[in-house]
Enzyme design. Structure first.
Site, PDB file in Angstrom:
ATOM      1  N   ILE A 194       0.748  -1.255   0.028  1.00  0.00           N
ATOM      2  CA  ILE A 194       0.030  -0.104  -0.120  1.00  0.00           C
ATOM      3  C   ILE A 194       0.699   1.367  -0.010  1.00  0.00           C
ATOM      4  CG2 ILE A 194      -0.193   0.228   2.441  1.00  0.00           C
ATOM      5  CD1 ILE A 194      -2.864   1.035  -0.099  1.00  0.00           C
TER       6      ILE A 194
ATOM      7  N   HIS B 200       1.411 -11.130  14.220  1.00  0.00           N
ATOM      8  CA  HIS B 200       0.040 -10.897  14.910  1.00  0.00           C
ATOM      9  C   HIS B 200      -1.148 -11.542  14.143  1.00  0.00           C
ATOM     10  CE1 HIS B 200      -3.610  -8.352  15.274  1.00  0.00           C
ATOM     11  NE2 HIS B 200      -3.473  -8.010  14.156  1.00  0.00           N
TER      12      HIS B 200
ATOM     13  N   TYR C   4      -9.669  -7.047  18.275  1.00  0.00           N
ATOM     14  CA  TYR C   4     -10.605  -6.008  17.392  1.00  0.00           C
ATOM     15  C   TYR C   4     -11.280  -7.021  16.401  1.00  0.00           C
ATOM     16  CZ  TYR C   4      -6.965  -6.603  13.773  1.00  0.00           C
ATOM     17  OH  TYR C   4      -5.783  -6.915  12.981  1.00  0.00           O
TER      18      TYR C   4
ATOM     19  N   TYR D  70      19.129  33.413  21.995  1.00  0.00           N
ATOM     20  CA  TYR D  70      17.912  32.707  21.790  1.00  0.00           C
ATOM     21  C   TYR D  70      17.551  32.740  20.481  1.00  0.00           C
ATOM     22  CZ  TYR D  70      13.164  30.608  21.966  1.00  0.00           C
ATOM     23  OH  TYR D  70      12.044  29.790  21.736  1.00  0.00           O
TER      24      TYR D  70
ATOM     25  N   ASP E   5      13.780  25.727  18.416  1.00  0.00           N
ATOM     26  CA  ASP E   5      14.524  26.967  19.096  1.00  0.00           C
ATOM     27  C   ASP E   5      15.835  26.445  19.799  1.00  0.00           C
ATOM     28  OD1 ASP E   5      13.032  25.416  21.203  1.00  0.00           O
ATOM     29  OD2 ASP E   5      12.553  27.198  22.053  1.00  0.00           O
TER      30      ASP E   5
ATOM     31  N   TYR F 260      28.231  23.982  32.657  1.00  0.00           N
ATOM     32  CA  TYR F 260      28.407  22.787  31.782  1.00  0.00           C
ATOM     33  C   TYR F 260      29.693  22.547  32.119  1.00  0.00           C
ATOM     34  CZ  TYR F 260      24.714  24.435  28.936  1.00  0.00           C
ATOM     35  OH  TYR F 260      23.434  24.758  28.318  1.00  0.00           O
TER      36      TYR F 260
HETATM   37  P1  FAD Z   1       4.005  -4.349   2.386  1.00  0.00           P
HETATM   38  O1  FAD Z   1       2.476  -4.415   2.070  1.00  0.00           O
HETATM   39  O2  FAD Z   1       4.649  -5.471   3.364  1.00  0.00           O
HETATM   40  O3  FAD Z   1       4.813  -4.072   1.188  1.00  0.00           O
HETATM   41  C1  FAD Z   1       6.183  -4.438   1.048  1.00  0.00           C
HETATM   42  C2  FAD Z   1       6.461  -5.041  -0.503  1.00  0.00           C
HETATM   43  O4  FAD Z   1       7.897  -4.946  -0.461  1.00  0.00           O
HETATM   44  C3  FAD Z   1       6.131  -6.393  -0.318  1.00  0.00           C
HETATM   45  O5  FAD Z   1       5.066  -6.474  -1.189  1.00  0.00           O
HETATM   46  C4  FAD Z   1       7.202  -7.062  -0.512  1.00  0.00           C
HETATM   47  O6  FAD Z   1       7.185  -8.194  -1.585  1.00  0.00           O
HETATM   48  C5  FAD Z   1       8.248  -6.125  -1.068  1.00  0.00           C
HETATM   49  N1  FAD Z   1       9.590  -6.193  -1.085  1.00  0.00           N
HETATM   50  C6  FAD Z   1      10.138  -6.749   0.198  1.00  0.00           C
HETATM   51  N2  FAD Z   1      11.624  -6.909  -0.089  1.00  0.00           N
HETATM   52  C7  FAD Z   1      11.553  -6.622  -1.533  1.00  0.00           C
HETATM   53  C8  FAD Z   1      12.860  -7.027  -2.537  1.00  0.00           C
HETATM   54  N3  FAD Z   1      14.086  -7.464  -1.974  1.00  0.00           N
HETATM   55  N4  FAD Z   1      12.541  -6.545  -3.733  1.00  0.00           N
HETATM   56  C9  FAD Z   1      11.445  -6.323  -4.244  1.00  0.00           C
HETATM   57  N5  FAD Z   1      10.371  -6.091  -3.198  1.00  0.00           N
HETATM   58  C10 FAD Z   1      10.382  -6.397  -2.108  1.00  0.00           C
HETATM   59  N6  FAD Z   1      -2.951  -2.087   9.368  1.00  0.00           N
HETATM   60  C11 FAD Z   1      -4.028  -1.085   9.754  1.00  0.00           C
HETATM   61  O7  FAD Z   1      -3.889   0.109   9.137  1.00  0.00           O
HETATM   62  N7  FAD Z   1      -5.132  -1.564   9.978  1.00  0.00           N
HETATM   63  C12 FAD Z   1      -5.444  -2.965  10.219  1.00  0.00           C
HETATM   64  O8  FAD Z   1      -6.456  -3.454  10.567  1.00  0.00           O
HETATM   65  C13 FAD Z   1      -4.274  -3.878  10.246  1.00  0.00           C
HETATM   66  N8  FAD Z   1      -4.479  -5.065  10.355  1.00  0.00           N
HETATM   67  C14 FAD Z   1      -3.181  -5.904  10.248  1.00  0.00           C
HETATM   68  C15 FAD Z   1      -3.448  -7.075  10.393  1.00  0.00           C
HETATM   69  C16 FAD Z   1      -2.503  -8.114  10.229  1.00  0.00           C
HETATM   70  C17 FAD Z   1      -2.714  -9.627  10.321  1.00  0.00           C
HETATM   71  C18 FAD Z   1      -1.264  -7.819   9.770  1.00  0.00           C
HETATM   72  C19 FAD Z   1      -0.132  -8.440   9.505  1.00  0.00           C
HETATM   73  C20 FAD Z   1      -1.211  -6.152   9.548  1.00  0.00           C
HETATM   74  C21 FAD Z   1      -2.105  -5.303   9.884  1.00  0.00           C
HETATM   75  N9  FAD Z   1      -1.872  -3.851   9.455  1.00  0.00           N
HETATM   76  C22 FAD Z   1      -3.011  -3.356   9.632  1.00  0.00           C
HETATM   77  C23 FAD Z   1      -0.533  -3.430   9.177  1.00  0.00           C
HETATM   78  C24 FAD Z   1      -0.370  -3.301   7.675  1.00  0.00           C
HETATM   79  O9  FAD Z   1      -0.827  -4.316   7.009  1.00  0.00           O
HETATM   80  C25 FAD Z   1       0.870  -2.813   7.285  1.00  0.00           C
HETATM   81  O10 FAD Z   1       1.389  -1.984   7.983  1.00  0.00           O
HETATM   82  C26 FAD Z   1       0.834  -2.374   5.955  1.00  0.00           C
HETATM   83  O11 FAD Z   1       0.235  -3.252   4.823  1.00  0.00           O
HETATM   84  C27 FAD Z   1       2.288  -2.131   5.307  1.00  0.00           C
HETATM   85  O12 FAD Z   1       2.271  -1.675   4.137  1.00  0.00           O
HETATM   86  P2  FAD Z   1       3.654  -1.543   3.294  1.00  0.00           P
HETATM   87  O13 FAD Z   1       3.386  -1.167   1.813  1.00  0.00           O
HETATM   88  O14 FAD Z   1       4.668  -0.805   4.065  1.00  0.00           O
HETATM   89  O15 FAD Z   1       4.430  -3.248   3.328  1.00  0.00           O
END
Ligand code: FAD
Length: 811
Positions: A11, A222, A256, A528, A541, A640
């Site tokens: 995302i 989680h 939740y 300041y 500041d 100091y």
């Molecule tokens: P990711 O979606 O992990 O994207 C990172 C991408 O980088 C991945 O697709 C990966 O393949 C790619 N990548 C990694 N290394 C490499 C590489 N070497 N080369 C190329 N690509 C690479 N958040 C909320 O706000 N509300 C919720 O209800 C919520 N519930 C959750 C429930 C669960 C069970 C979990 C696990 C998480 C939840 N979260 C929630 C947290 C949320 O899902 C994450 O914080 C968020 O999706 C992170 O997004 P991102 O794009 O940073 O990471």
């Protein structure tokens, strides 16, 4: 055109590509190791609950933008945000009180919300065991983000504007030259890059390591489980939108809930922390489900299931149909990590971001990359907010685990981290312990808030009794310490405040360009001054002491100032953080001169050692830099010296002070005294979102001194042009208190929020600073502050409240 490579199409990566291309970046490439559109990171299985209210105004701002943006996005006629609302319920008195506080936070940051009785909770969520609930906090604008759909919508929009998304490209190296990124290497070729953004989620530390940049986060699993279909939900929800009832939080049990058509999804933070090493996770094709989804450990979930049946009795007839342990990122303070590396220019982080905050973070990073600064205050997310002592892998792992455990806890604003402690202590620490210091923590430092040794003095001063919340991490001893400072003299440990040395032939010119006040004064003067950004927003500041022609000592708020100065320092200027190797004690009170003078060969008379001047001298055997400054509004000096001599300095002052009734005093008294004097605290009272005139700091700006960063933006502004003001309030009832971040109402309408507050022991009532419209910020105006749902009358006051002519410090 500059070439940007984003690593990761979760995302965050997708949102960022959208925000950058919207700002005219045409060469954007997103590299993703997994297959699109569900590449297998945390986003691919996030249930997408978006609760906007947070103690952090910054996070709430991010979340509000996510809701606004996702509400406008659609894929195949499906909306990317489902505004089902949010419902947090309380089953304990403590939580119910906290929901009142949360309602205040929501009002402060502009999120709609309402406290509702159990019957209304049960109307919104008919499956709830109504008799268990004391009440709820309903936020109608919260809801469910469809993280994968929102990723796709933003991916498609960015693609239409020329961005490339290349899936099944695994990044294996980051190439650098001359301190800059030059290319990103993948298993399928090399991509030249002028800027690289690490949006790799919990894999971030691995990508960071490829560039030699630490990414301070700990991945943890989680648990998330889904029930079997429930007859009670049959036909209730449209499968296309999946849910109609509010997202639900049961934070008393770290749980939740949301609807998945006729099932219920349950997320749990109640289990033991399950740290994950991202380097050991399988690649997409080798993973049983996807790399970020680990096998469900049913035994960890069992207590959460039992609690869920207690709250939603209909679940008693159901079972966990599917579950998994999903991985995502936790940071030492629970905040995202964003910004550009100083050592590897062009390498950016957009890490540890929830879906909730994703669009807001992406916008801030895109603004930062485009305009050189984010459009809102993001200092609490800045990559450089951590001090050196907070950067060890052990610290990051320990804090990450702890934040998992505490994620739904009721956290008091003063609540210190529990571990690792003690981490940083001042040279006075042994004495502070002997005196019964009550220690809280900040930036790794142990900081005494008061000393039990002063309990005997407390009898003479009777501050009003407090409610349980404001009495936490507070003692009436603070009142006695404040009084002793106003009447006699006290020692304050100022060691945890940052100190930088700025030296070299270009030091004066450099500091003149960086800050607002006139620093071209003779050696021995202290000034300041403010650091501004290009838009005239306050970055910090500072007190700048010119110790000799080319040598300055800078008192700062912390690590971000060091970073900012290092980024701008020319070759002939050295900027060094001397905080860890040095120490500082503030000797303040009307008897400060009587205490210090006999210990020093120099003349400390007012005429010889003026206010806002500094000199090198000795206190007994100890060489010191003495600065005549005062944060508490009383006569005195900051002394100091190097850390090795700190204890000797303290003992020398302590011995000499006995006949003057010296005490050691803590932060609690300090905060009270500072607010009575109207001294602002950056990060609380003002940030980059405020200019000096709004913050009441126009006196520190010298437009006639030559150019400085932010000067052009201030042209034409002044105290007369501001539309909002940092405003001093006093509470009408001498027994009332507020803590900070509460909403302020004028004529019943939300008008602003409190920044800092403390009881003013000298003036005998609570002092609160608040951001308010200039029209309201007129002394005498009656307002009210909402504290745990109660209306607390307050009045705008002329400031400073104490010693407005400064006679006590200039004598
Ligand atoms: P990711 O979606 O992990 O994207 C990172 C991408 O980088 C991945 O697709 C990966 O393949 C790619 N990548 C990694 N290394 C490499 C590489 N070497 N080369 C190329 N690509 C690479 N958040 C909320 O706000 N509300 C919720 O209800 C919520 N519930 C959750 C429930 C669960 C069970 C979990 C696990 C998480 C939840 N979260 C929630 C947290 C949320 O899902 C994450 O914080 C968020 O999706 C992170 O997004 P991102 O794009 O940073 O990471």
């Amino acid at each position: 055109d500059a070439r940007v490579v984003i690593v990761g199409a979760g995302i965050v990566g997708c949102s960022l590509a959208d925000e950058l291309t919207a700002r005219g970046w045409s060469e954007v490439t997103v590299l993703e190791q997994g297959p699109l559109p569900a590449p297998g990171g945390s986003t691919s299985h996030a249930p997408g609950l978006v609760f906007q209210t947070s103690p952090s105004q910054t996070l709430t701002g991010f979340a509000r933008y996510t809701v606004e943006k996702f509400s406008s996005l659609k894929v195949d006629e499906l909306p990317c945000f489902n505004p089902v609302g949010g419902l947090e319920i309380a089953t304990s008195e403590e939580r119910w009180a906290d929901l009142h506080r949360k309602a205040g936070l929501a009002a402060s940051w502009g999120v709609r919300g309402e406290l509702i009785p159990p019957a209304r909770c049960a109307e919104l969520w008919p499956l709830l065991a109504r008799d268990r609930i004391l009440g709820g906090f309903h936020t109608p604008d919260d809801g469910l983000a469809r993280a994968l759909l929102a990723s796709r919508a933003q991916l498609e929009r960015a693609t239409a504007r020329g961005a490339r998304f290349l899936d099944r490209h695994t990044v294996t190296a980051i190439e650098r030259e001359g301190g800059r990124v030059t290319a990103v290497v993948t298993d399928r070729g090399t991509f030249p890059a002028d800027a690289v953004v690490c949006a790799a989620g919990f894999w971030g530390p691995l990508i960071g390591a490829m560039a030699g940049v630490d990414v301070p986060l700990q991945p943890l699993a989680h648990q998330y489980a889904t029930t079997a279909p429930l007859p009670e939900l049959a036909g209730v929800n449209d499968p296309r939108t999946e849910a109609s009832r509010p997202i639900l939080r049961f934070q008393d049990r770290d749980l939740y809930y949301r609807e998945h058509t006729d099932r219920i999804g349950i997320g749990s933070y109640a289990h033991r922390p399950l740290p994950v090493d991202p380097a050991r996770l399988p690649a997409y094709d080798d993973a049983p489900v996807m790399p970020s989804s680990l096998p469900f450990t049913a035994e960890d979930f069992a207590p959460s299931w039992a609690e869920s049946v207690g709250l939603l009795p209909a679940l008693g007839a159901s079972r966990v149909e599917k579950g998994f342990n999903g991985v995502f990122s936790f940071t030492p303070d629970g905040m995202p990590v964003i910004g550009e590396s100083r050592e590897v220019r062009g390498f950016w982080l957009a890490e540890a971001v929830w879906v909730t905050h994703s669009a807001g973070v992406a916008r801030a990073v895109a603004e930062w990359m485009t305009d050189g600064r984010p459009g809102t205050d993001v200092h609490a997310c800045d990559l450089y907010r951590f001090e050196e002592a907070q950067r060890s892998p052990a610290y990051i792992a320990e804090r990450g685990r702890r934040n998992f455990i505490e994620v739904y806890d009721v956290i008091h604003p003063l609540q210190p981290v529990e571990q690792p402690r003690p981490l940083r202590v001042s040279p006075f620490h042994v004495r502070q312990r002997e005196l019964g210091g009550y220690f809280l923590e900040a930036a790794g430092w142990e900081r005494p808030h008061w000393y039990e040794a002063n309990a005997a003095l407390a009898g003479s001063v009777q501050p009003p009794p407090r409610d349980a919340w404001s009495a936490r991490h507070w003692s009436p001893i603070a009142a006695a310490e404040a009084r002793a400072t106003r009447e006699r003299v006290a020692l304050y440990d100022m060691t945890p405040l940052g100190r930088l040395e700025v030296s070299g032939p270009g030091a004066l010119d450099f500091l003149q360009r960086m800050t607002t006040n006139q620093l071209a004064k003779k050696p021995g003067t202290v000034t300041y001054t403010l650091l501004l950004d290009e838009a005239g927003g306050i970055r910090s500041d500072l007190t700048v002491a010119r110790l000799s022609e080319h040598h300055f000592q800078v008192g700062t708020g912390g690590a971000l100032d060091l970073d900012w100065l290092l980024r701008h320092a020319p070759d002939d200027v050295r900027v060094t953080d001397i905080t860890p190797g040095t120490t500082c004690v503030g000797v303040w009170g009307p008897l400060a001169r009587d205490l210090v003078q006999p210990l020093t060969p120099d003349d400390f008379a007012h005429e010889a050692f003026g206010y806002f001047t500094a000199r090198r001298t000795f206190i007994g055997h100890v060489p010191v830099t003495a600065m005549r400054l005062s944060y508490v509004g009383e006569l005195g000096w900051e002394l100091y010296t190097t850390a090795d001599l700190g204890l000797r300095l303290w003992d020398t002052l302590w011995e000499a002070g006995r006949r003057h009734g010296v005490i050691a005093a803590g932060r609690s008294a300090f905060n009270s005294l500072r607010l009575e004097k109207g001294y602002r605290a950056w990060g609380h009272d003002m940030t980059t979102e405020h200019d000096p005139y709004e913050a009441g700091l126009g006196f520190a700006v010298r437009m006639d001194k030559g150019d400085f960063i932010g000067r052009a933006a201030l042209e034409g502004r002044g105290a007369g042009t501001v539309t909002r003001k940092l405003t001093c309030l006093t509470l009408d009832d001498p027994a009332a208190v507020v803590m900070g971040k509460e909403p302020v109402y004028a004529d019943g309408v939300a008008a602003g929020y409190v920044t800092s507050a403390s009881y003013g022991y000298t003036i005998g009532r609570t002092v609160a600073y608040a951001w308010l419209p200039a029209a309201i910020a007129v002394p005498g105006t009656a307002v009210h502050i909402e504290y745990f749902g109660e209306k607390v009358p307050a009045t705008v006051a002329a400031e400073p409240l104490y010693d407005p002519r400064g006679e006590r410090i200039r004598r």
